[in-house]
Structures are given as C-alpha cells and as structure tokens.
Design an enzyme around this catalytic site. Structure first.
Site, mmCIF file in Angstrom:
data_model
loop_
_atom_site.group_PDB
_atom_site.id
_atom_site.type_symbol
_atom_site.label_atom_id
_atom_site.label_comp_id
_atom_site.label_asym_id
_atom_site.label_seq_id
_atom_site.Cartn_x
_atom_site.Cartn_y
_atom_site.Cartn_z
ATOM 1 N N GLY A 115 0.851 -1.347 -0.019
ATOM 2 C CA GLY A 115 0.007 -0.068 -0.046
ATOM 3 C C GLY A 115 0.919 1.155 0.185
ATOM 4 C CB SER A 116 -0.384 4.793 0.812
ATOM 5 O OG SER A 116 -1.511 4.511 -0.045
ATOM 6 C CB VAL A 117 4.222 2.208 3.220
ATOM 7 C CG1 VAL A 117 3.408 2.192 4.662
ATOM 8 C CG2 VAL A 117 4.611 0.812 2.664
#
Length: 328
Positions: A38-40
């Site tokens: 995801g957005s990490v």
C-alpha cells in the site's frame, strides 16, 4: 533497524489461526513473506518522479475521480482538489501518485480517454524503487529471502505508485524507510553487532574478538533537496493538520515521521485489506526506523480498524524510547 548502521534491533512475525484463535510465532516471515504494502511506498514514487523529471519539487496536481475509457473509476479516499507533493504525501493522495506513474510511463491522463502508456517504462520505475531495496533482496544473509513478486497486468501498471502492483517484504520496507531516514544510504540489515569470547565467570561479557562493521549497499541517485522534501512530507503525515497518522504521533515525545498504507487484497476469493506503517524517529536525528504490516486486517464490508498498524508502530516507538532516555 538503526538507520545509520542497518543493525536489526528487533524483528517479529506472527501468523493468526482463525480456528484456534491463537498466534504462532514466525519471525522469518519478515523476509520470506511479501505483500502488497500500500501507500507506504509513496515516498519512493515521489522521489522517482523527481529523478525522472516528470515532477518538480512543489509541483501541483488535481486530485479528482479518474475515468478511463472501457474501465471503471479510480480515486483517492476523497477528492482533494489541487495539492502539491507535500500535501499528496500528508493526505495520501492516490491520484497524485497514479498521474505521476502514468507520466513516467510516457502517458498522460485524459478524462474518459484511453490509457496509453509505454509498458517497458515500468522497469525504469522498478530500477529507482530497487535503489531503496524495494523489489530486490535486502542481503540480510538468508538464502530463502524473497525479493517479492512483480505484477504483470499492464493495464494496472500505474498501481505500482501506491503499492498495489508489486509485493514487498517487511524487511524491504524497513530498508526502504531507513534509506530515506539516513539521507539516502541503503544499509545491509545486520543481525550481529559483535562476537565475544566465552566467559564462564561472573565477570559479565567476554572480550570482543570481532566487530561487524556497517555495510552501505548503495547510495540512491537522488540529491539532498529531493530527499529532504520527502522527509518533510513524511513528517507532515505524522504532524500535519491533515496527516493520516496525526492522531497517533503528533503528541508523542519522540517526534516521528513516516507513512501509512492500506492495500486491497484477496484471500481465498474474499476481499480483505492490508494495513501498514513505515517510519522513523526522531525526525532530526533518526535512531530507529520501523516497518509494520498487518495482512488481511479486516474483511471488506466489515468494521475497518485502520489503526492497527499505527497502534503497533506507536507501541514499538514508545518501547524503544522509554528504554533509551533522552535518545541516548
């Protein structure tokens, strides 16, 4: 990890059995299990945008509902309007990242138009991601370490920008966030600091016979201004007025910076969500960097515990700094 040395301070993996309702320890999973994180990874996306020349520091983009001819809609969790790179990180804009990736693949988003990209350019994006340790072995030293799986669906290549195409291990994410925290040096993860002689007396530890020196695997090909910009964006994630992790870290004494992540995943045909967080502290002089992922944290349509990875990360930071008074 220690950002300056790459030394592993702690690693833990647990697998939950829904039948017995118990956790089983599986620490090797930190480098053998790969997930859509995801957005990490959005820090890597912004930095790659700078380096490839499709984004300038401070450049703005319209966060809107994206519609492509012959396919569905794509959007952030809400339409955010015009925002720059810092706000895109702070608020975790998917659209800013997708448009960046599309341009890196020689495309241009046209509302209701056909998505035309050069699919070969995905390897250029991966090349820059590799510099952080994303998609390549971390070199922790175990032969069963996985490098993750590369997504092969050309029509969704732009999803690499938000961590929903290729898969990465928790150790790779730790190496990635460490590289940003320490100013651009990808460190080899090391489990051993020193080797001592055996001491069978009550005198304590034996004499040091060998010290394992830190190993720099590579320096990322991005200048300090670019790195500092993303570092600032990560601090706004934890301290900004609209930061996605503000409620967990803004009032903490250790002054963390980092990035939250949420990724759609399917387990046995059922839609679930992975939750993640990667960060470091203190912001001005990082002494610890961490990566946390909670795979399949909840099922689609049920209550959404978005806080799981943030709460675990908060506890890790607190445990470390409570044992290191004044950061010493």
């Amino acid at each position: 990890m220690e950002p300056k040395t790459g030394r592993i301070l702690a690693m833990s993996g647990q697998v939950y059995d829904r039948k017995t309702k118990k956790f089983t320890d599986y620490t090797p999973g930190t480098f053998t299990y790969a997930f859509e994180q995801g957005s990490v990874v959005k820090g890597a996306t912004v930095l790659t945008g700078y380096q490839t020349g499709v984004r300038d520091i401070g450049e703005t983009e319209l966060d809107e509902v994206m519609r492509f001819k012959g396919s569905g809609t794509f959007s952030s969790y809400q339409s955010m309007g015009v925002l720059n790179d810092l706000k895109a990180l702070e608020r975790s804009s998917n659209v800013y990242m997708w448009k960046t990736a599309i341009e890196m693949m020689d495309g241009k988003y046209i509302p209701n138009g056909t998505l035309n990209i050069n699919p070969d350019k995905i390897e250029q994006i991966r090349y820059y991601f590799n510099q952080f340790g994303l998609g390549i072995p971390t070199e922790i030293g175990f032969p069963n370490e996985t490098a993750g799986i590369k997504g092969k669906n050309i029509s969704t290549y732009f999803q690499i920008a938000i961590g929903q195409l290729d898969t990465y291990t928790p150790m790779q994410i730790a190496q990635y966030i460490t590289t940003i925290a320490n100013g651009g040096y990808r460190m080899k993860p090391q489990l051993v600091k020193e080797i001592r002689e055996a001491d069978n007396t009550d005198n304590g530890l034996g004499k040091v016979v060998d010290e394992i020196e830190p190993v720099v695997l590579n320096k990322i090909d991005m200048n300090d201004e670019m790195l500092e910009r993303v570092q600032q964006g990560f601090r706004q994630v934890t301290h900004g007025s609209q930061g996605t992790a503000r409620s967990y870290f803004a009032n903490e004494a250790y002054d963390a910076a980092g990035k939250t992540g949420t990724s759609e995943f399917y387990k046995k045909g059922v839609k679930t969500w992975n939750l993640s967080f990667a960060g470091y502290a203190p912001y001005d002089n990082p002494q610890i960097s961490i990566a946390v992922i909670v795979p399949n944290a909840y099922l689609d349509g049920y209550a959404q515990p978005h806080s799981a990875a943030n709460v675990i990360s908060q506890r890790v930071f607190r445990a470390y700094f409570e044992g290191h008074s004044g950061g010493e």
